[in-house]
Scaffold this active site. Sequence first.
Site, PDB file in Angstrom:
ATOM      1  N   LYS A   1       0.828  -1.223   0.000  1.00  0.00           N
ATOM      2  CA  LYS A   1       0.000   0.000   0.000  1.00  0.00           C
ATOM      3  C   LYS A   1       0.855   1.262   0.000  1.00  0.00           C
ATOM      4  O   LYS A   1       0.779   2.111   0.893  1.00  0.00           O
ATOM      5  CB  LYS A   1      -0.989   0.019   1.173  1.00  0.00           C
ATOM      6  CG  LYS A   1      -2.011  -1.121   1.085  1.00  0.00           C
ATOM      7  CD  LYS A   1      -3.123  -0.953   2.097  1.00  0.00           C
ATOM      8  CE  LYS A   1      -4.118  -2.087   2.051  1.00  0.00           C
ATOM      9  NZ  LYS A   1      -3.624  -3.370   2.583  1.00  0.00           N
TER      10      LYS A   1
HETATM   11  O1  S5P Z   1      -9.613  -2.733   1.949  1.00  0.00           O
HETATM   12  C1  S5P Z   1      -8.799  -3.625   2.218  1.00  0.00           C
HETATM   13  C2  S5P Z   1      -7.635  -3.808   1.455  1.00  0.00           C
HETATM   14  C3  S5P Z   1      -6.780  -4.869   1.776  1.00  0.00           C
HETATM   15  S1  S5P Z   1      -5.466  -5.168   0.703  1.00  0.00           S
HETATM   16  N1  S5P Z   1      -9.034  -4.475   3.248  1.00  0.00           N
HETATM   17  C4  S5P Z   1      -8.170  -5.506   3.573  1.00  0.00           C
HETATM   18  O2  S5P Z   1      -8.479  -6.251   4.505  1.00  0.00           O
HETATM   19  N2  S5P Z   1      -7.002  -5.696   2.856  1.00  0.00           N
HETATM   20  C5  S5P Z   1      -6.027  -6.784   3.205  1.00  0.00           C
HETATM   21  O3  S5P Z   1      -6.670  -8.049   3.052  1.00  0.00           O
HETATM   22  C6  S5P Z   1      -5.511  -6.753   4.645  1.00  0.00           C
HETATM   23  O4  S5P Z   1      -4.323  -5.991   4.730  1.00  0.00           O
HETATM   24  C7  S5P Z   1      -5.297  -8.218   4.976  1.00  0.00           C
HETATM   25  O5  S5P Z   1      -4.000  -8.644   4.570  1.00  0.00           O
HETATM   26  C8  S5P Z   1      -6.319  -8.957   4.116  1.00  0.00           C
HETATM   27  C9  S5P Z   1      -7.571  -9.369   4.840  1.00  0.00           C
HETATM   28  O6  S5P Z   1      -7.284 -10.313   5.827  1.00  0.00           O
HETATM   29  P1  S5P Z   1      -8.418 -11.068   6.683  1.00  0.00           P
HETATM   30  O7  S5P Z   1      -7.639 -11.890   7.658  1.00  0.00           O
HETATM   31  O8  S5P Z   1      -9.266 -10.017   7.339  1.00  0.00           O
HETATM   32  O9  S5P Z   1      -9.188 -11.913   5.691  1.00  0.00           O
END
Ligand code: S5P
Length: 263
Positions: free
Chosen positions: A93
């Site tokens: 990011k």
């Molecule tokens: O808007 C966003 C963008 C990203 S890249 N929301 C997110 O959650 N992410 C990423 O996606 C976040 O940094 C993490 O690595 C992943 C979601 O992880 P989870 O464990 O919540 O599924």
Amino acid sequence: NRLKMSFEARSNHARCPVAKRLFQLMAVKKSNLCIAVDLPKVGAILDLVMKIGPHICVLKTHIDVVEDFNENFVHSLVALAEKYNFLIMEDRKFADIGNTVSMQYGHGLYKISQWADLVTCHSLPGKGVLDGLKNGAVDYSNKGVFLLAEMSCRGNLINEKYTKDTMELAMDGSNNDFIAGIVCQNPHVVTNPGLIQLTPGVQISNTSDELSQQYSSPQSAIKEKGADIAVVGRGVTNSPNVAAAAEEYRDQLWSAYCSRIES
Ligand code: S5P
């Protein structure tokens, strides 16, 4: 309407060579699952990747949460990406002036541009952030960027104008060979069939976490939110059987995509 088109057909519309490669990889491998491996130890990450590798099109890393980073680790990751046929996305990011992101991308401890096929980038700084990234890659023709146009977390400050302006930046003629896709949460943001919509915040068993993350189901992510690729992190990494969990998400996401293009 890109939502009704197959990934094979869309590969012909991609202006960014890595996006073209990714569309083709998804079609061949029948996977639109990206797994986020947000784990602190190299050994645990490699162990997980060996189990989930057969099921994913993209492996998403946060290299700066790794406690025992070393260069052999990224060599091993790249070897696994070749073995199992997936791309590596470092979710850095980037969000600074061109000169700074150029150094953050190509230099420092992690030398991201040497091993990541794809990176994420905030559109906030404008065109300079993309020029900086191009500058930080030895050869940007085999690299791609996913621009954030929206976020999954409750209370984020992005508004409609920001999202619209982000799309203008992405479609600009001087950038579109470098933009592989868009990170967003709704089906109206990406209209160009050559861009890939990446949607995080996907989990089968939870609707939120304690730190403002919001989740939708695999079906809703693909069919209602318009995701081409869904990002699953803890839904897989916290599972007692990560291989089985990855397979389950992969099957649900791929059937949702098939039913989307057929309906
Ligand atoms: O808007 C966003 C963008 C990203 S890249 N929301 C997110 O959650 N992410 C990423 O996606 C976040 O940094 C993490 O690595 C992943 C979601 O992880 P989870 O464990 O919540 O599924």
